[in-house]
Design a protein around this motif. Structure first.
Motif, mmCIF file in Angstrom:
data_model
loop_
_atom_site.group_PDB
_atom_site.id
_atom_site.type_symbol
_atom_site.label_atom_id
_atom_site.label_comp_id
_atom_site.label_asym_id
_atom_site.label_seq_id
_atom_site.Cartn_x
_atom_site.Cartn_y
_atom_site.Cartn_z
ATOM 1 N N PHE A 1 5.541 -2.604 0.965
ATOM 2 C CA PHE A 1 5.481 -3.163 2.314
ATOM 3 C C PHE A 1 5.977 -4.595 2.443
ATOM 4 O O PHE A 1 6.871 -4.898 3.228
ATOM 5 C CB PHE A 1 4.053 -3.049 2.852
ATOM 6 C CG PHE A 1 2.986 -3.258 1.819
ATOM 7 C CD1 PHE A 1 2.468 -4.511 1.559
ATOM 8 C CD2 PHE A 1 2.507 -2.177 1.082
ATOM 9 C CE1 PHE A 1 1.500 -4.708 0.605
ATOM 10 C CE2 PHE A 1 1.520 -2.366 0.115
ATOM 11 C CZ PHE A 1 1.014 -3.635 -0.114
ATOM 12 N N ASP A 2 5.422 -5.531 1.657
ATOM 13 C CA ASP A 2 5.784 -6.951 1.795
ATOM 14 C C ASP A 2 6.987 -7.354 0.948
ATOM 15 O O ASP A 2 7.473 -8.488 1.070
ATOM 16 C CB ASP A 2 4.600 -7.840 1.401
ATOM 17 C CG ASP A 2 3.520 -7.855 2.469
ATOM 18 O OD1 ASP A 2 3.855 -7.614 3.639
ATOM 19 O OD2 ASP A 2 2.352 -8.108 2.135
ATOM 20 N N SER A 3 7.464 -6.461 0.092
ATOM 21 C CA SER A 3 8.519 -6.821 -0.852
ATOM 22 C C SER A 3 9.792 -7.287 -0.153
ATOM 23 O O SER A 3 10.449 -8.225 -0.597
ATOM 24 C CB SER A 3 8.840 -5.622 -1.760
ATOM 25 O OG SER A 3 7.700 -5.204 -2.467
ATOM 26 N N GLU B 1 5.992 -19.529 -3.608
ATOM 27 C CA GLU B 1 5.967 -19.478 -5.066
ATOM 28 C C GLU B 1 6.777 -18.304 -5.625
ATOM 29 O O GLU B 1 7.534 -18.455 -6.582
ATOM 30 C CB GLU B 1 4.529 -19.403 -5.558
ATOM 31 C CG GLU B 1 4.343 -19.881 -6.980
ATOM 32 C CD GLU B 1 4.812 -21.310 -7.176
ATOM 33 O OE1 GLU B 1 5.405 -21.581 -8.230
ATOM 34 O OE2 GLU B 1 4.626 -22.154 -6.281
ATOM 35 N N LEU B 2 6.622 -17.118 -5.041
ATOM 36 C CA LEU B 2 7.368 -15.962 -5.546
ATOM 37 C C LEU B 2 8.858 -16.133 -5.319
ATOM 38 O O LEU B 2 9.670 -15.635 -6.105
ATOM 39 C CB LEU B 2 6.873 -14.674 -4.882
ATOM 40 C CG LEU B 2 7.555 -13.377 -5.346
ATOM 41 C CD1 LEU B 2 7.287 -13.143 -6.829
ATOM 42 C CD2 LEU B 2 7.085 -12.180 -4.539
ATOM 43 N N THR B 3 9.255 -16.843 -4.270
ATOM 44 C CA THR B 3 10.679 -17.007 -3.996
ATOM 45 C C THR B 3 11.379 -17.784 -5.108
ATOM 46 O O THR B 3 12.587 -17.651 -5.284
ATOM 47 C CB THR B 3 10.898 -17.739 -2.662
ATOM 48 O OG1 THR B 3 10.372 -19.063 -2.744
ATOM 49 C CG2 THR B 3 10.208 -17.005 -1.527
ATOM 50 N N LYS B 4 10.639 -18.587 -5.887
ATOM 51 C CA LYS B 4 11.243 -19.275 -7.029
ATOM 52 C C LYS B 4 11.765 -18.261 -8.040
ATOM 53 O O LYS B 4 12.855 -18.419 -8.603
ATOM 54 C CB LYS B 4 10.215 -20.204 -7.688
ATOM 55 C CG LYS B 4 9.824 -21.398 -6.834
ATOM 56 C CD LYS B 4 8.800 -22.265 -7.556
ATOM 57 C CE LYS B 4 8.384 -23.451 -6.705
ATOM 58 N NZ LYS B 4 7.344 -24.263 -7.364
ATOM 59 N N LEU C 1 5.818 -8.011 -5.599
ATOM 60 C CA LEU C 1 4.691 -8.568 -4.868
ATOM 61 C C LEU C 1 4.161 -9.786 -5.624
ATOM 62 O O LEU C 1 4.573 -10.053 -6.756
ATOM 63 C CB LEU C 1 3.584 -7.517 -4.704
ATOM 64 C CG LEU C 1 3.930 -6.274 -3.885
ATOM 65 C CD1 LEU C 1 2.797 -5.255 -3.955
ATOM 66 C CD2 LEU C 1 4.216 -6.629 -2.427
ATOM 67 N N THR C 2 3.218 -10.491 -5.021
ATOM 68 C CA THR C 2 2.701 -11.714 -5.630
ATOM 69 C C THR C 2 1.469 -11.485 -6.504
ATOM 70 O O THR C 2 1.013 -12.414 -7.170
ATOM 71 C CB THR C 2 2.311 -12.727 -4.538
ATOM 72 O OG1 THR C 2 1.309 -12.144 -3.693
ATOM 73 C CG2 THR C 2 3.510 -13.115 -3.702
ATOM 74 N N GLU C 3 0.916 -10.263 -6.509
ATOM 75 C CA GLU C 3 -0.355 -10.037 -7.188
ATOM 76 C C GLU C 3 -0.335 -10.423 -8.666
ATOM 77 O O GLU C 3 -1.251 -11.107 -9.152
ATOM 78 C CB GLU C 3 -0.757 -8.558 -7.057
ATOM 79 C CG GLU C 3 -1.502 -8.205 -5.804
ATOM 80 C CD GLU C 3 -0.609 -8.077 -4.587
ATOM 81 O OE1 GLU C 3 -1.129 -7.779 -3.505
ATOM 82 O OE2 GLU C 3 0.620 -8.283 -4.704
ATOM 83 N N THR C 4 0.681 -9.986 -9.396
ATOM 84 C CA THR C 4 0.736 -10.237 -10.838
ATOM 85 C C THR C 4 0.817 -11.726 -11.144
ATOM 86 O O THR C 4 0.099 -12.245 -12.013
ATOM 87 C CB THR C 4 1.937 -9.505 -11.460
ATOM 88 O OG1 THR C 4 1.790 -8.093 -11.241
ATOM 89 C CG2 THR C 4 2.024 -9.776 -12.956
#
Length: 265
Positions: free
Chosen positions: A45-47, A80-83, A148-151
């Protein structure tokens, strides 16, 4: 209880290295299956929004999750994930390699579980058992292969706990600085981690209950480092939206995920 006792004895003979190999194999097999047979499986969904954020930031210098020009500026989530997306952006199928990096990060989280539990209990067999159970967590294994950002968030939280536990036992200010830096990074990854700042201050109060001066010094150090890391993002939001804030998604979540259910009832 006896079953877990015998498992811990078996693990003690095998060691943490074997547990890490097991964790990697479980996660890598799932990543490889998706990469070979279902490449679209990396996306949930958010990916798409996360990927667009990284792509637009790399190519247009605009923090936006829009898929087409004109790009509207975004603030629901932080960057943060966009890095990771920007780091791997020069490769074909960027998301595939980001998810492989997530597999490695998830394995490192297993190791952090081992180190944290060993610090707290001072018992190697309990630490091995905890890391073994985390290694077998299918939910964590599968999340590592999604964009996703979970990990990343779980890894940062565990890293924060690891260094904060070190501070608890050593009372060394350097560990407060490092743990504060990591906590701030976790907030940038998932703003919900902001609440941990208040919990951390409460724990500092318990630790230094007999020395209030030291409590204030360490709390001030914690807050200073966190604000130093967050200030560029706060300034960006103030500049773009005339209001300094981390991120908020409450109204978005209420509108898109809960309101329709209420109306349906």
């Amino acid at each position: 209880m006896n079953k877990f006792y015998y498992i811990s004895l078996l693990l003690e003979k095998k060691g943490i290295a074997k547990i890490l190999v097991l964790a990697f194999v479980i996660r890598f097999v799932w990543w490889l299956y998706i990469a070979l047979f279902n490449p679209d499986g990396f996306w949930l969904f958010d990916s798409y929004g996360y990927y667009n954020l990284g792509y637009n930031l790399s190519h247009y210098g605009v923090f936006s999750r829009d898929a087409e020009l004109m790009l509207s500026k975004y603030y629901y989530i932080t960057h943060e994930l966009t890095k990771n997306i920007r780091i791997f952006n020069f490769l074909d199928n960027t998301w595939t390699w980001i998810c492989l990096a997530h597999v490695i990060i998830s394995v490192l989280s297993v190791f952090l579980i081992y180190k944290i539990v060993k610090q707290i209990t001072n018992k190697n067999n309990i630490a091995l058992l905890a890391s073994f159970l985390f290694a077998l967590d299918i939910n964590q294994a599968m999340l590592a292969s999604y964009l996703l950002t979970e990990t990343l968030f779980i890894f940062l939280l565990l890293l924060f706990v690891y260094f904060f536990v070190k501070y608890y036992y050593t009372k060394t200010a350097n560990y407060i600085i490092v743990s504060s830096f990591i906590l701030a990074t976790a907030i940038l990854c998932r703003p919900i981690a902001t609440y941990l700042v208040f919990l951390t201050i409460l724990i500092l109060l318990i630790i230094h209950f007999k020395n209030i001066y030291r409590f204030f010094i360490q709390s001030l150090l914690l807050l200073s480092v966190i604000m130093f890391i967050l200030s560029p993002w706060l300034y960006r939001n103030y500049k773009e939206f005339n209001h300094a804030f981390i991120s908020l998604i409450g109204h978005h979540d209420l509108l898109n995920y809960h309101e329709s259910g209420v109306y349906a009832v």
